[in-house]
Scaffold this motif. Structure first.
Motif, PDB file in Angstrom:
ATOM      1  N   MET A  11       7.344  -4.936  -1.697  1.00 42.14           N
ATOM      2  CA  MET A  11       6.931  -4.733  -0.317  1.00 42.14           C
ATOM      3  C   MET A  11       5.454  -4.363  -0.300  1.00 42.14           C
ATOM      4  SD  MET A  11       8.704  -2.309   2.572  1.00 42.14           S
ATOM      5  CE  MET A  11       8.308  -2.527   4.311  1.00 42.14           C
ATOM      6  N   ALA A  12       4.681  -5.063   0.512  1.00 42.18           N
ATOM      7  CA  ALA A  12       3.243  -4.816   0.560  1.00 42.18           C
ATOM      8  C   ALA A  12       2.947  -3.439   1.140  1.00 42.18           C
ATOM      9  CB  ALA A  12       2.564  -5.891   1.400  1.00 42.18           C
ATOM     10  N   VAL A  13       1.851  -2.832   0.680  1.00 40.70           N
ATOM     11  CA  VAL A  13       1.486  -1.500   1.163  1.00 40.70           C
ATOM     12  C   VAL A  13       1.279  -1.509   2.673  1.00 40.70           C
ATOM     13  CG1 VAL A  13      -0.276   0.299   1.071  1.00 40.70           C
ATOM     14  CG2 VAL A  13       0.491  -0.778  -1.042  1.00 40.70           C
ATOM     15  N   HIS A  14       0.644  -2.560   3.196  1.00 42.43           N
ATOM     16  CA  HIS A  14       0.396  -2.573   4.644  1.00 42.43           C
ATOM     17  C   HIS A  14       1.709  -2.676   5.431  1.00 42.43           C
ATOM     18  CE1 HIS A  14       1.137  -6.925   5.185  1.00 42.43           C
ATOM     19  NE2 HIS A  14       0.531  -7.090   4.031  1.00 42.43           N
ATOM     20  N   ASP A  15       2.729  -3.312   4.843  1.00 42.60           N
ATOM     21  CA  ASP A  15       4.043  -3.346   5.504  1.00 42.60           C
ATOM     22  C   ASP A  15       4.679  -1.954   5.525  1.00 42.60           C
ATOM     23  OD1 ASP A  15       4.002  -6.042   6.135  1.00 42.60           O
ATOM     24  OD2 ASP A  15       4.890  -6.639   4.221  1.00 42.60           O
TER      25      ASP A  15
ATOM     26  N   ARG B 155       1.809   9.001  -2.539  1.00 44.69           N
ATOM     27  CA  ARG B 155       2.520  10.240  -2.884  1.00 44.69           C
ATOM     28  C   ARG B 155       4.033  10.029  -2.756  1.00 44.69           C
ATOM     29  NH1 ARG B 155      -1.767  12.814  -0.063  1.00 44.69           N
ATOM     30  NH2 ARG B 155      -0.463  13.144   1.793  1.00 44.69           N
ATOM     31  N   HIS B 156       4.458   9.317  -1.704  1.00 48.49           N
ATOM     32  CA  HIS B 156       5.880   9.025  -1.554  1.00 48.49           C
ATOM     33  C   HIS B 156       6.387   8.196  -2.734  1.00 48.49           C
ATOM     34  CE1 HIS B 156       6.216  10.915   2.228  1.00 48.49           C
ATOM     35  NE2 HIS B 156       5.720   9.955   2.990  1.00 48.49           N
ATOM     36  N   ILE B 157       5.605   7.216  -3.152  1.00 46.88           N
ATOM     37  CA  ILE B 157       6.002   6.384  -4.293  1.00 46.88           C
ATOM     38  C   ILE B 157       6.150   7.242  -5.546  1.00 46.88           C
ATOM     39  CG2 ILE B 157       5.254   4.538  -5.842  1.00 46.88           C
ATOM     40  CD1 ILE B 157       6.290   3.510  -3.198  1.00 46.88           C
ATOM     41  N   GLY B 158       5.212   8.160  -5.746  1.00 45.48           N
ATOM     42  CA  GLY B 158       5.308   9.056  -6.893  1.00 45.48           C
ATOM     43  C   GLY B 158       6.561   9.901  -6.863  1.00 45.48           C
TER      44      GLY B 158
ATOM     45  N   ARG C 196       9.719   2.220 -14.853  1.00 42.37           N
ATOM     46  CA  ARG C 196      10.560   1.081 -15.220  1.00 42.37           C
ATOM     47  C   ARG C 196      11.161   0.414 -14.002  1.00 42.37           C
ATOM     48  NH1 ARG C 196      16.395   1.675 -18.299  1.00 42.37           N
ATOM     49  NH2 ARG C 196      17.041  -0.524 -18.140  1.00 42.37           N
ATOM     50  N   TRP C 197      11.419   1.215 -12.964  1.00 45.86           N
ATOM     51  CA  TRP C 197      12.163   0.716 -11.810  1.00 45.86           C
ATOM     52  C   TRP C 197      11.257   0.361 -10.636  1.00 45.86           C
ATOM     53  CZ3 TRP C 197      16.812  -0.243 -13.457  1.00 45.86           C
ATOM     54  CH2 TRP C 197      17.396   0.567 -14.422  1.00 45.86           C
TER      55      TRP C 197
ATOM     56  N   GLY D 161       1.473  -4.378  -3.532  1.00 48.52           N
ATOM     57  CA  GLY D 161       2.570  -3.564  -3.012  1.00 48.52           C
ATOM     58  C   GLY D 161       3.429  -3.022  -4.139  1.00 48.52           C
ATOM     59  N   TYR D 162       4.690  -2.765  -3.835  1.00 51.80           N
ATOM     60  CA  TYR D 162       5.609  -2.172  -4.805  1.00 51.80           C
ATOM     61  C   TYR D 162       6.899  -2.979  -4.818  1.00 51.80           C
ATOM     62  CZ  TYR D 162       2.366   1.743  -4.630  1.00 51.80           C
ATOM     63  OH  TYR D 162       1.234   2.514  -4.685  1.00 51.80           O
ATOM     64  N   ARG D 163       7.515  -3.027  -5.989  1.00 48.61           N
ATOM     65  CA  ARG D 163       8.737  -3.798  -6.168  1.00 48.61           C
ATOM     66  C   ARG D 163       9.768  -2.937  -6.906  1.00 48.61           C
ATOM     67  NH1 ARG D 163       6.643  -7.327  -8.786  1.00 48.61           N
ATOM     68  NH2 ARG D 163       7.341  -6.904 -10.920  1.00 48.61           N
ATOM     69  N   LEU D 164      11.005  -2.940  -6.399  1.00 49.70           N
ATOM     70  CA  LEU D 164      12.089  -2.196  -7.047  1.00 49.70           C
ATOM     71  C   LEU D 164      12.852  -3.164  -7.939  1.00 49.70           C
ATOM     72  CD1 LEU D 164      13.519   0.579  -7.182  1.00 49.70           C
ATOM     73  CD2 LEU D 164      15.047  -0.250  -5.375  1.00 49.70           C
ATOM     74  N   GLU D 165      12.797  -2.951  -9.245  1.00 45.57           N
ATOM     75  CA  GLU D 165      13.465  -3.825 -10.202  1.00 45.57           C
ATOM     76  C   GLU D 165      14.761  -3.159 -10.673  1.00 45.57           C
ATOM     77  OE1 GLU D 165      10.751  -4.785 -13.323  1.00 45.57           O
ATOM     78  OE2 GLU D 165       9.652  -6.242 -12.090  1.00 45.57           O
TER      79      GLU D 165
END
Length: 411
Positions: A1-5, A25-28, A45-46, A53-57
């Protein structure tokens, strides 16, 4: 998910200047929750960064949503192969993975995001599929589907297709009177709230029950007519007084939602709630009620459920849970009678034996809880004494626990 989203989802058109830093900070925090052993600035890892953005694997079996979708696909294959019973079993297993509407603990503005509403629609579709299959799957599976149908209908009080299926499944499992009463109640709600008569699907379900064209799998125990002898009695003998409806539940109810695999923080709050209970070797003689209050999204439900799982072994006669819907987007707050009715059913009281009047329901409820040690979790109550929280939390003097998650008025 893109950061701007993520920023748009959390703040809409008016994000603060620090929005990106807050997201980081939330991601951390999420990474530490998923991987407590992860070092500062270590590679997760996850939850990984990439493509802006960020991806949950995750593996398919490590995320309940992916497991739900896999079970639903397998159910579709079983139904296509002519095995409705197996398909129904798979859908019941999939529906049991759900504990509440998606993102139910955050603000309505965020909950309305299409990503969340799309997943909620998947759940509704699965409930309807299970209801359709249950008509040919047998009585036990029909009763299992009925649990999910009731919950979904309470969350979607104006969904005619859903209520039509609930009416039909109620009739097929022996609750014809309740099915007809549900139609009358829903019709009145549609006329009063929307000025509309029921649509064709709802009217068709009503007619099927009236003309007894619904496949019937089971029926509730028959209630003797006035003057008829009870089973085992000779005609002419009298009974001094009828006791409370007998319960048929042989297993104590265990209704708590699933606990988090990893729970961090809230040590002080957990210690405060634990301190309300006596030592394990003591047998208390008073009701213990604790209210957890706060703003939406701070984790009140998560804290209450986590503590309840830790304390569950102290309540061998059952653990009850109900969402009072005090802040549901539709405004359909659960009534005291509805809350108590769900608990009576959990203890095996047939629906047709539950009294119509609230005072009588409460009296029966207290009688069933007498000399029992029961934990009661009341979620999303507007106040401890409001719309069902009071009557549902207070049973007989031997009830040992009640937790109500609330939000301060005006927050």
């Amino acid at each position: 998910m893109a950061v701007h989203d993520i920023v748009d989802t959390l703040w809409g058109q008016a994000p603060p200047d620090s929005a990106v830093n807050v997201v980081q900070r939330h991601i951390g925090a999420l990474r530490r929750l998923l991987e407590p052993e992860l070092r500062a600035r270590g590679h997760s890892r996850w939850l990984v960064r990439g493509a802006g953005g960020y991806r949950l694997e995750v593996e398919p079996d490590s995320l309940d949503l992916l497991r739900f979708r896999a079970l639903r696909q397998e159910a579709a294959r079983s139904a296509h192969a002519g095995s409705p019973a197996r398909a129904t079993e798979l859908l019941i297993e999939a529906l049991r993975l759900w504990r509440a509407p998606v993102a139910s603990d955050i603000t309505p503005e965020v909950r309305s995001h299409p990503a969340f509403t799309a997943v909620d629609r998947e759940y509704l579709s699965a409930v309807k599929e299970a209801a359709d299959l249950a008509l040919t799957a047998g009585p036990e599976l029909g009763a299992g589907v009925l649990v999910a149908l009731r919950q979904a209908a309470a969350q979607h009080p104006l969904d005619e297709a859903l209520h039509a299926r609930l009416i039909v499944v109620l009739a097929s499992t022996g609750y014809q009177a309740e099915a007809l009463d549900l139609y009358r109640t829903l019709r009145a709600r549609l006329v009063e709230d929307l000025g509309l008569e029921p649509g064709p699907e709802l009217r068709s379900a009503h007619q099927r029950v009236l003309h007894q064209t619904v496949p019937s799998h089971a029926a509730p125990p028959a209630v003797p007519e006035e003057g008829d002898p009870e089973p085992g009695e000779e005609a002419g003998t009298s009974v001094a007084a009828e006791g409370p409806p007998s319960t048929t539940a042989t297993v104590p109810p265990a209704q708590l939602p699933p606990d988090l695999a990893v729970f961090t923080g809230r040590r002080r709050e957990l210690a405060q709630v634990k301190a309300l209970l006596p030592a394990p070797e003591e047998r208390p003689s008073m009701v213990v009620i604790s209210a957890i209050g706060g703003m939406v999204g701070i984790g009140k439900t998560t804290l209450a459920v986590h503590w309840a799982h830790q304390a569950a072994d102290r309540f061998p006669d059952g653990q009850l849970y109900v969402d009072l819907r005090g802040f549901h987007p539709t405004g359909t707050i659960m009534s005291p009678g509805e809350a108590i009715g769900t608990f009576l059913e959990a203890f095996g009281v047939p629906t047709h034996r539950i009294p119509a009047e609230l005072d009588a329901q409460t009296a029966l409820y207290r009688s069933l809880l007498a000399d029992r040690r029961v934990l009661i979790v009341l979620d999303n109550a507007q106040s401890v004494a409001d719309h069902g929280a009071g009557p549902a939390a207070v049973g007989a003097s031997s009830v040992r626990g009640g937790v109500s998650t609330t939000r301060p008025a005006g927050s």
